[in-house]
Design a protein around this motif. Sequence first.
Motif, PDB file in Angstrom:
ATOM      1  N   GLU A  43      52.790  65.644  29.834  1.00 26.10           N
ATOM      2  CA  GLU A  43      53.920  66.397  29.281  1.00 26.10           C
ATOM      3  C   GLU A  43      55.224  65.611  29.434  1.00 26.10           C
ATOM      4  O   GLU A  43      56.049  65.546  28.519  1.00 26.10           O
ATOM      5  CB  GLU A  43      54.031  67.743  29.998  1.00 26.10           C
ATOM      6  CG  GLU A  43      54.963  68.747  29.344  1.00 26.10           C
ATOM      7  CD  GLU A  43      54.333  69.427  28.145  1.00 26.10           C
ATOM      8  OE1 GLU A  43      55.076  70.110  27.417  1.00 26.10           O
ATOM      9  OE2 GLU A  43      53.125  69.271  27.917  1.00 26.10           O
ATOM     10  N   ILE A  44      55.426  65.010  30.606  1.00 25.25           N
ATOM     11  CA  ILE A  44      56.633  64.210  30.836  1.00 25.25           C
ATOM     12  C   ILE A  44      56.649  63.000  29.912  1.00 25.25           C
ATOM     13  O   ILE A  44      57.690  62.645  29.341  1.00 25.25           O
ATOM     14  CB  ILE A  44      56.719  63.779  32.317  1.00 25.25           C
ATOM     15  CG1 ILE A  44      56.930  64.998  33.211  1.00 25.25           C
ATOM     16  CG2 ILE A  44      57.842  62.765  32.522  1.00 25.25           C
ATOM     17  CD1 ILE A  44      56.792  64.704  34.691  1.00 25.25           C
ATOM     18  N   GLU A  46      55.347  62.691  26.932  1.00 26.04           N
ATOM     19  CA  GLU A  46      55.711  63.101  25.576  1.00 26.04           C
ATOM     20  C   GLU A  46      57.203  63.405  25.462  1.00 26.04           C
ATOM     21  O   GLU A  46      57.833  63.107  24.441  1.00 26.04           O
ATOM     22  CB  GLU A  46      54.881  64.312  25.160  1.00 26.04           C
ATOM     23  CG  GLU A  46      53.443  63.968  24.807  1.00 26.04           C
ATOM     24  CD  GLU A  46      53.364  62.945  23.688  1.00 26.04           C
ATOM     25  OE1 GLU A  46      53.599  63.298  22.514  1.00 26.04           O
ATOM     26  OE2 GLU A  46      53.082  61.763  23.991  1.00 26.04           O
ATOM     27  N   ALA A  47      57.768  64.009  26.517  1.00 22.94           N
ATOM     28  CA  ALA A  47      59.207  64.283  26.502  1.00 22.94           C
ATOM     29  C   ALA A  47      60.008  62.987  26.470  1.00 22.94           C
ATOM     30  O   ALA A  47      61.027  62.885  25.771  1.00 22.94           O
ATOM     31  CB  ALA A  47      59.589  65.118  27.724  1.00 22.94           C
ATOM     32  N   SER A  51      62.482  61.498  23.419  1.00 23.39           N
ATOM     33  CA  SER A  51      63.889  61.190  23.687  1.00 23.39           C
ATOM     34  C   SER A  51      64.254  59.761  23.300  1.00 23.39           C
ATOM     35  O   SER A  51      65.385  59.326  23.552  1.00 23.39           O
ATOM     36  CB  SER A  51      64.203  61.415  25.169  1.00 23.39           C
ATOM     37  OG  SER A  51      64.014  62.771  25.520  1.00 23.39           O
ATOM     38  N   PHE A 130      67.503  61.805  33.091  1.00 22.46           N
ATOM     39  CA  PHE A 130      66.589  62.939  33.091  1.00 22.46           C
ATOM     40  C   PHE A 130      66.505  63.498  34.508  1.00 22.46           C
ATOM     41  O   PHE A 130      66.648  62.766  35.490  1.00 22.46           O
ATOM     42  CB  PHE A 130      65.191  62.521  32.632  1.00 22.46           C
ATOM     43  CG  PHE A 130      65.154  61.888  31.266  1.00 22.46           C
ATOM     44  CD1 PHE A 130      65.004  62.669  30.132  1.00 22.46           C
ATOM     45  CD2 PHE A 130      65.265  60.511  31.119  1.00 22.46           C
ATOM     46  CE1 PHE A 130      64.962  62.093  28.868  1.00 22.46           C
ATOM     47  CE2 PHE A 130      65.218  59.916  29.862  1.00 22.46           C
ATOM     48  CZ  PHE A 130      65.068  60.712  28.733  1.00 22.46           C
ATOM     49  N   LEU A 142      63.234  67.461  32.352  1.00 26.41           N
ATOM     50  CA  LEU A 142      61.859  67.120  32.021  1.00 26.41           C
ATOM     51  C   LEU A 142      60.920  68.232  32.472  1.00 26.41           C
ATOM     52  O   LEU A 142      61.089  68.787  33.565  1.00 26.41           O
ATOM     53  CB  LEU A 142      61.454  65.808  32.698  1.00 26.41           C
ATOM     54  CG  LEU A 142      62.111  64.539  32.153  1.00 26.41           C
ATOM     55  CD1 LEU A 142      61.683  63.338  32.988  1.00 26.41           C
ATOM     56  CD2 LEU A 142      61.736  64.311  30.691  1.00 26.41           C
ATOM     57  N   PRO A 143      59.912  68.567  31.674  1.00 25.93           N
ATOM     58  CA  PRO A 143      58.990  69.652  32.037  1.00 25.93           C
ATOM     59  C   PRO A 143      58.014  69.205  33.108  1.00 25.93           C
ATOM     60  O   PRO A 143      57.590  68.053  33.141  1.00 25.93           O
ATOM     61  CB  PRO A 143      58.266  69.930  30.718  1.00 25.93           C
ATOM     62  CG  PRO A 143      58.283  68.608  30.015  1.00 25.93           C
ATOM     63  CD  PRO A 143      59.584  67.955  30.381  1.00 25.93           C
TER      64      PRO A 143
END
Length: 331
Positions: A43-44, A46-47, A51, A130, A142-143
Amino acid sequence: MSNIAQILDQQAAENPDGAAICEVIHGRTRTTTFAELAGSASEICEALRGSGIRPGDRILVLHPISAELYAIVLAVFRAGCTVMLLDPAAGFNHIARCCSLCPPAALIGSRKAHLLRLASGALRAIPQKFVIGGWVPGAAVLPMIGTNELSSIEPCADEQPALLTFTSGGTGLPKAAVRTHGFLLAQNKVLARTLELRQGERDLITLPVFVLANIAAGVTTIIPDCDLRYPGRIDTAKVLQQIADEQPRSTACSPAFIQRLATAAVASAVSLSSFQRIYTGGAPVTPELMDLIFRAAPHANVVAVYGSTEAEPIAELPLKELTSDDRANTS
């Protein structure tokens, strides 16, 4: 083509519900499984890609040792970027010199780490910022909630930089030490053999580089319930209780950490009986310290390990192999 991030995906596929990292958060034990760690890293990753972060970018990571740290590190690897680590406790001049030597494209840090930006022009000058663990001004959040759909892993050549650390610069300017993807993959194999890492075992770790080897081997990493920035001043009561609860079979730790822990155990007549293997290095290890460790953990094979900033481990010496000449020459 290879990428060190593949070690986590492999364990997530083979042992998704296995405990990857156990730590104490606000007085309660938190366990992160291999699947959860892989999901968070994905997930991080992809974030970061969304960006504008691109393969080859250097990412400065300022975060204490935790599940979040390894989710970040493996996300950066996954994106084909280089993780850049430095010791903020070395001072703002050290930060500025490292950032000047190897300018990062982004900063990922905890909320506390971002406070350093108030006093560091070098950190403020980093193009993207981030944060993990809450909102701070000027940084994208960041998720940490993982996903079941793992993102793609950027293929990397063996010689592509993966990890960038720095010497202290105590005798001059800090020097950069680069570890490539190929180097880290080879190092994990050496560490698995040297430290006798066995899938499913539990390992108390204070030396961050060894956590990657644990992840690759399917070993559960137990993070001590203490402030690892000051290993010689840890709250031994909390760590001794954690050891009693978690029953780790091995540990890789700094001499300052194990000396304080072993001293407290001997003084309180507490046996560190779960330990079968204790490895310590990163600073001078004396025969007297190894004797003390064995008194506290009488079932353990006590081993001094040696490495350098560029490569670890290089050498090892078990307590049982110490000779009288060794003792005389190190007294």
